[in-house]
Design an enzyme around this catalytic site. Structure first.
Site, short mmCIF file in Angstrom:
data_model
loop_
_atom_site.label_atom_id
_atom_site.label_comp_id
_atom_site.label_asym_id
_atom_site.label_seq_id
_atom_site.Cartn_x
_atom_site.Cartn_y
_atom_site.Cartn_z
N LYS A 100 0.87 -1.18 0.00
CA LYS A 100 0.00 0.00 0.00
C LYS A 100 0.90 1.23 0.00
CE LYS A 100 -3.88 -2.38 0.54
NZ LYS A 100 -5.02 -2.37 -0.37
N LYS A 128 1.16 -10.04 -2.61
CA LYS A 128 0.06 -9.98 -3.59
C LYS A 128 0.05 -8.60 -4.24
CE LYS A 128 -4.98 -9.61 -3.53
NZ LYS A 128 -4.89 -8.13 -3.68
N ASP A 146 -2.03 -5.54 -5.85
CA ASP A 146 -3.39 -5.09 -5.61
C ASP A 146 -4.20 -5.21 -6.89
OD1 ASP A 146 -3.94 -2.97 -2.80
OD2 ASP A 146 -5.32 -4.36 -3.76
N GLU A 147 -5.55 -5.11 -6.72
CA GLU A 147 -6.43 -5.46 -7.84
C GLU A 147 -6.28 -4.51 -9.03
OE1 GLU A 147 -7.42 -4.55 -4.85
OE2 GLU A 147 -8.64 -2.75 -5.09
N HIS A 154 -8.92 -12.53 -7.52
CA HIS A 154 -9.47 -11.35 -6.87
C HIS A 154 -10.86 -11.12 -7.46
CE1 HIS A 154 -10.01 -7.36 -5.26
NE2 HIS A 154 -8.92 -7.51 -4.53
N ARG A 155 -11.78 -10.68 -6.66
CA ARG A 155 -13.19 -10.61 -7.12
C ARG A 155 -13.72 -9.17 -7.26
NH1 ARG A 155 -16.73 -11.94 -1.67
NH2 ARG A 155 -15.55 -10.54 -0.31
N HIS A 174 -11.16 -14.65 -2.83
CA HIS A 174 -11.62 -13.85 -1.71
C HIS A 174 -13.10 -14.15 -1.45
CE1 HIS A 174 -8.25 -10.66 -1.77
NE2 HIS A 174 -7.95 -11.54 -2.72
N LYS A 203 -13.58 -4.66 6.67
CA LYS A 203 -14.11 -3.33 6.30
C LYS A 203 -15.17 -3.38 5.22
CE LYS A 203 -10.63 -2.52 2.68
NZ LYS A 203 -9.41 -1.83 2.26
N SER A 231 -9.86 -11.22 3.59
CA SER A 231 -9.11 -10.00 3.34
C SER A 231 -10.05 -8.80 3.40
CB SER A 231 -8.50 -10.08 1.92
OG SER A 231 -7.89 -8.86 1.55
N GLY A 232 -9.44 -7.63 3.70
CA GLY A 232 -10.24 -6.39 3.71
C GLY A 232 -10.40 -5.87 5.13
N GLN A 292 -5.19 -12.30 4.29
CA GLN A 292 -4.49 -11.20 3.64
C GLN A 292 -4.69 -9.91 4.43
OE1 GLN A 292 -3.03 -8.07 1.80
NE2 GLN A 292 -5.28 -7.96 1.92
N ALA A 293 -3.58 -9.20 4.70
CA ALA A 293 -3.69 -7.90 5.36
C ALA A 293 -2.73 -6.93 4.68
CB ALA A 293 -3.36 -8.00 6.84
N GLY A 294 -3.29 -5.79 4.21
CA GLY A 294 -2.43 -4.77 3.59
C GLY A 294 -2.15 -3.68 4.61
C1 CAP Z 1 -7.45 -5.27 1.10
C2 CAP Z 1 -7.56 -5.09 -0.39
C3 CAP Z 1 -8.41 -6.16 -1.05
C4 CAP Z 1 -9.77 -6.34 -0.45
C5 CAP Z 1 -10.71 -6.95 -1.49
C6 CAP Z 1 -8.12 -3.71 -0.73
O1 CAP Z 1 -6.59 -4.29 1.59
O2 CAP Z 1 -6.29 -5.17 -1.00
O3 CAP Z 1 -8.52 -5.77 -2.41
O4 CAP Z 1 -9.66 -7.24 0.61
O5 CAP Z 1 -11.95 -7.18 -0.88
O6 CAP Z 1 -7.70 -3.21 -1.77
O7 CAP Z 1 -8.99 -3.24 0.01
P1 CAP Z 1 -6.52 -4.08 3.19
P2 CAP Z 1 -12.46 -8.70 -0.72
O8 CAP Z 1 -5.97 -5.36 3.76
O9 CAP Z 1 -5.59 -2.92 3.37
O10 CAP Z 1 -7.90 -3.79 3.66
O11 CAP Z 1 -11.34 -9.42 -0.03
O12 CAP Z 1 -13.70 -8.56 0.11
O13 CAP Z 1 -12.72 -9.20 -2.09
MG MG Z 2 -6.93 -4.66 -2.94
#
Ligand code: CAP
Ligand code: MG
Length: 414
Positions: free
Chosen positions: A150, A176, A178-179, A268-269, A301, A309, A337-338, A359-361
């Site tokens: 991040k 990982k 990011d999306e 990733h979804r 995910h 969150k 994750s999230g 997963q934790a960013g």
């Molecule tokens: C999480 C994340 C993931 C989300 C996706 C983000 O970051 O990288 O993309 O978890 O949602 O961009 O928010 P954090 P899901 O760990 O900093 O929150 O897993 O519900 O598909």
């Molecule tokens: Mg992400």
């Protein structure tokens, strides 16, 4: 002459055969429509019917049958011959196509599918599934751990790869992308791939633990296939695909390529919530997870069981289905994750178990002492939980964990 009218698609006495695809929908009929009429139209429009009465003789009858109505829940059985084996876009053009916009219903949501063997086994399923935990990592019975640099985009390549080194040597298994990080000028795919894997090799050397990288190959299909080849050439064990934005046909092509290379797929979804967040309309995450498993992703995910969150969903139920027997196809490893951080690990494991990827960013890089300490704190929280020791007790002689729970406690971030 054979007249086909909507009424031909309703038979509440029909018992689906074991080769029918059975779909359960939530249906809210339009104001001027009763449920039986709406259910008939759902079955008609999603198989071979239309609004006008048809008079044809020489055709194969591929009609679906609305065979169950229970309150707002409508069950439709589809004959096997309606579908093009192994073609997920075509299946979805039936069961989640025009009916999503038909005026006969105010709302419609595809809730669940029961996949018959012939159709299910026309897809490859996952190459590894939850077996990644043994086959790629020797994680024992703990969750495998991932982080994503991040800010999610904007880090130059060298900084991105350095974050990976700090996280891997801090005890995490997976870096990982990011999306929305793919091949931008500040961090080109090719450079990021080679630089991150070089740091991965260093981290493996120093820790003696297998480490891997979820490089995001998302793009149009031809480019994705080139990137899969490059990832394989560089010795990557995985690729990551944003499966909803890339499209299921493209995911199937990537799966075929990954089969050739023996590479796992992280799904990733992003964009799923466009379909599954509104409880009364769209396509449930349960069905999206089913589609992903048939198309062959190894991990996906599925939410944090309402600890993180992002909007809640039936994480536990979806995960149970991902682990369930499906005509011999491999299972899928759920990814939580999230909004996660070390303080949430015990409750998360309590809710979803250990056969997951966590997963934790922000929950790693936001640690007061930076990424390496944040990674150590996350691993310490998992090790404490696996040992049945409270975080507070474990933190007494693990300062990185102590700093994380001092900062974040066990609260869910918003
Ligand atoms: C999480 C994340 C993931 C989300 C996706 C983000 O970051 O990288 O993309 O978890 O949602 O961009 O928010 P954090 P899901 O760990 O900093 O929150 O897993 O519900 O598909
Ligand atoms: Mg992400």
């Amino acid at each position: 002459m054979t007249g086909i009218t909507y009424e031909d698609f309703l038979d509440l006495s029909y018992e689906p055969s074991d080769t029918d695809l059975v779909c359960d929908f939530h249906v809210e009929p339009a104001a001027d429509m009763d449920m039986e009429a709406a259910a008939s139209r759902v079955a008609s429009e999603s198989s071979n019917g239309t609004w006008a009465e048809l008079h044809v003789d020489d055709f194969v009858d591929l009609s679906a049958t609305a065979c169950g109505i229970d309150g707002s829940r409508v069950r439709v059985a589809y004959p096997d011959a309606l579908f093009d084996p192994g073609n997920m876009p075509q299946v979805l053009s039936c069961i989640a196509g025009n009916i999503m916009g038909m005026k006969a219903v105010d709302r419609i949501r595809l809730l669940d599918c029961t996949w018959p063997e012939p159709l299910a086994t026309s897809f490859p399923g996952p190459g590894f599934g939850s077996g990644v935990r043994e086959e790629i990592f020797d994680a024992g019975d703990r969750p495998i751990l991932a982080t994503v640099p991040k800010p999610k985009v904007g880090l130059p390549t060298k900084e991105h790869a350095q974050v990976g080194y700090e996280a891997w040597t801090g005890g995490l298994d997976l870096l990982k992308d990011d999306e929305n990080l793919t091949d931008q000028s500040f961090n080109p795919f090719e450079d990021r791939l080679t630089e991150s894997l070089a740091q991965r090799d260093r981290a493996e050397e120093e820790t003696g633990e297998p480490k891997s990288y979820l490089v995001n190959v998302t793009d149009e299909t031809a480019t994705m296939l080139e990137r899969v080849d490059r990832a394989a050439e560089e010795g990557c064990e995985y690729v990551m695909v944003d499966v909803v934005t890339a499209g299921w046909g493209a995911v199937q092509s990537v799966r075929d390529a990954c089969e050739d290379h023996g590479i796992a797929i992280h799904a990733h979804r992003a964009m799923h919530a466009a379909f599954d967040r509104i409880e009364s309309h769209g396509v449930s995450m349960r069905v999206i997870a089913q589609i992903a498993r048939l198309c062959g992703v190894d991990q996906i995910h599925t939410g944090t069981a309402d600890l993180g969150k992002l909007a809640n969903e039936d994480t536990v139920g979806i995960n149970e289905w991902l682990y369930s027997e499906l005509h011999g196809l491999n299972d899928v490893l759920p990814v939580a994750s999230g909004g996660l951080h070390p303080g949430l690990v015990p409750e998360l494991v309590e809710r979803v178990g250990r056969n997951v990827c966590i997963q934790a960013g922000g929950g790693v890089h936001g640690h007061p002492d930076g990424t390496h300490a944040g990674a150590k704190a996350l691993r310490q929280a998992v090790d404490a939980t696996a040992a049945g020791v409270s975080l507070e007790e474990y933190a007494a002689d693990h300062p990185e964990l102590a700093a994380a729970i001092d900062l974040w406690g066990t609260e869910t971030p918003r």
